[in-house]
Enzyme design. Sequence first.
Site, short mmCIF file in Angstrom:
data_model
loop_
_atom_site.label_atom_id
_atom_site.label_comp_id
_atom_site.label_asym_id
_atom_site.label_seq_id
_atom_site.Cartn_x
_atom_site.Cartn_y
_atom_site.Cartn_z
CB CYS A 287 75.53 -3.09 17.39
SG CYS A 287 75.78 -4.39 16.60
CB CYS B 238 73.32 -5.93 15.69
SG CYS B 238 74.54 -6.21 16.66
#
Lengths: 624, 173, 122
Positions: B74, B77
């Site tokens: 991700c 993130c």
Amino acid sequence: MLSNTGNFLLLINIFLSSLIIYNSFKCLKTESNFIFKNIYQISLLQSTIVLICFFTLTAAFIVSDFSLITVYQNSHSLKPLFYKISGTWGNHEGSLLLWVIILTIFSFLFLIFNKNHPKNYRLYTLIIQNLLILGFLFFIIFNSNPFSFISPIPKEGLGLNPILQDPALAIHPPLLYVGFVGSSIYFSAAMASMISNYSGRNFAQSIKSWVLISWVFQTLGILVGSIWAYYELGWGGFWFWDPVENASLLPWFAMTALLHSLLVLEKRNTLYFWTIILCLLTFTLSVTGTFLVRSGILNSVHTFANDPSRGIFILIFLSLMIFASIYFLFNKFKPTNDFINSNSKETFVLINNWFMMFYLITVLLGTLYPIFTDVISNNKISVGPPFYNSVIIPVVVVFLFLMAIGPQAKWIKNKFSNLKNILLILGGAIIINIAIFYFLKSYSLISNLILISSLFLIISSFLDFFKKSRSSLPRIVSHLSFGFLILFIGLNHNFSVEKDFNLKLGEAKKIDNYEFALLDLKLNQEVNYKAVVGKLEVNNSITMERKILYPEIRIYENPQTLTYEASIQTNYLGDHYLTMSNIDRSEYYNIKFQHKPLMVWIWISVILLSLGGFLSLFKNAKNN
Amino acid sequence: MQKIIRSSIVLLFIFVFFVFYNSLNRETNYSTDYLVGKKLTKFNLKSFHEKNIYTNEDLKKNDYTLINFWASWCAPCRVEHPYLMQLSKEKNLKILGVNFKDKKINASKFLNELGNPYNDLAKDMTGKQSVNFGIYGIPESILVNNETMILKKFIGPLNNQDINYIKDIINSL
Amino acid sequence: MKFKIFLIVFFLNININLHSNELVEESKIHKNLRCLVCQGQSIADSNSDFALTLKMVVKDLIEQGKTEEQIYSFLSDKYGDWILYKPKFNLDNFLLWGLPYLALIIGGVIIVFFIRKSSKKA
């Protein structure tokens, strides 16, 4: 250059509309029964200039003139010519221009086609219609100007959302707009009728054709939208009870009710005020729908770029419309001696209206309720298909029965001597229904009732067809095809097969009587997108059918978007429908296979339904 | 009678316009803000490294816990990671990381590369556990107190403002 | 006649609800759950990460023997009523469920009243 031309033409239009209103008032004061010749001329000029204005925008799209913000945001020089042209109305600003075109052309046509109606009524209609035109012109110029200039001029456009690059969606808005923007003319006529005290039969005759035209186009518009959603959105449904779809359905209910009550007004000279209310309601709902869709207060599958300032403008416009309508209704309303006999045709028309209002209120409530809970109790809720299905479907059963019985009744007074016939038809419907379920094995009470009631309507319409004179043909065609529509939707819903599973390249899977194999994956490079094309084999061990389907995953570049193209094979018995989508971080593909029986007949039923409207329009034109 | 009907119709429309007008300036996007003030429901999170299991009881030992859902695949993130590193220096706050639908090797590599801000690290390979927390996409973070009551939900990557907000709360004791 | 119609309508509705309590159908539940990260799709129509996870959770809950209603209330606890396409019957939503039928009844009464009045004049 095109920007200046466009702006100039818009300003001229404002001037012309004002001039028409001014001249109309002047003409109202004269004793003579004729309308000034210059009013006709200005109206014609107005329609012409609006069209030129629209073509200017089209030209800007064709030559990819990115100095216009609208063109920059919605087009791209590499886009195929067809979509450059349809891009003109595929965006908010351009579609408003289409609004104004329909408003003005209908205004002009209404003026020239109603010469045998009184002068005051026609002039007031023209004035009100031009007030509507002015409202939209101001909206365009001050808020949503398609000719707004951008500087510095960008070299390339942002492109049109690929899911909108589709032939069905290119013709969908114009059809729908003739439908619901067309309803403006009988909004204006209804207001004019109250102001000039021109009521009754003649009023009904003056708007009948317009109601029919808008109804036919609205029906076709909804159809094309559904077909698009069916093959483009990729999950096999064609109606999602989505707010944007509901927005097009609401005026349709009102129009259908109006169509029927107009018959009573025409034949029996009663229900005048109710008809007026329906006229006003139809266009009000059209504008409400536009408000909901364009202001962005609803969350929907069909995304439009949204902007609250648009919402405020339309909201003000809408409130002015509604309060003007209410003001005239309150002022002019007087209890009339409406005379309705039970069991007469009038009663059944009232019953039609009663059900239409029920559908309308249900769909309106379902669409608006989440807005209300959000504002009032800060609670976000969703109202989706399960709600509409469980509220509406049971009522449809009763509606279909009454729809079959209604036309048998006579105007003014009727005695039910044909109860025996009705029971016979009902018996026939039940037997066919049992046969269908016996051979196809599936059972649920509600779908049985839907099939029985629609078969009942179909059989009685068929019998009608052989008994009655040719004059009731439009009605028979429409009622018959409505019966077929519900029947096919019912069968389609009940006997659809859906398989959802994951496959990787070279793998095969057996589910019930189906066997699936992902034979091949190919990467194709097209003009404005790349595509991963799957080759899937589907074998049905019962029918021994073998199908090869080619679903696609497309990657568009301008703007970057991923779309899933369903592979559909249609025949008269049903559609094989298959979509393939990638699963994140996995070599597997999700495959959704559906067999949708009788799909094509659903579309054909709707086409026949609108054909009924056309026939009626034709008949009406011949009689007058 | 007629007057009553007429004025109620007018009032109804005014009410509708009022609601429409108000809704124009509201956020139409979905949010899970209403979860704030509720307690976490029972959960069982497997530890990332060991065999033990984290439950609600573990969080009651801490004054404040920030539950952070993340994955190596991700991208946002990565953006919020430095902020988590900053927060890991706070004494009143423990950070429980939940590795979401990830591969163990990639996740370990991610932490070796960027540092490990988590006091406790759990995993949710299928994503099923995250449903207990009302998670619908990552990164998402939930700040809870020692009664496991949700104080704040952060949807999307944490930013400077969020960090200061968290610091204000945990240091207000 | 009208009264009969209402009886039929209400009977049908009761019937639908009885039907839904009896067996737990996975696909029916999927169609009633909104995919929160999609544009107006149910999780049945979506392959997003979120939809896939939710489908697994629904499957688990069914295996645990949860009824349809319990599954809905579990998920609406976590994600709010926004996740349910069929709004719950509760105080907040009574107008939504009630008004259509109320309108149907009022419409019927008006028509009967109207016809009675006309026939008296005749």
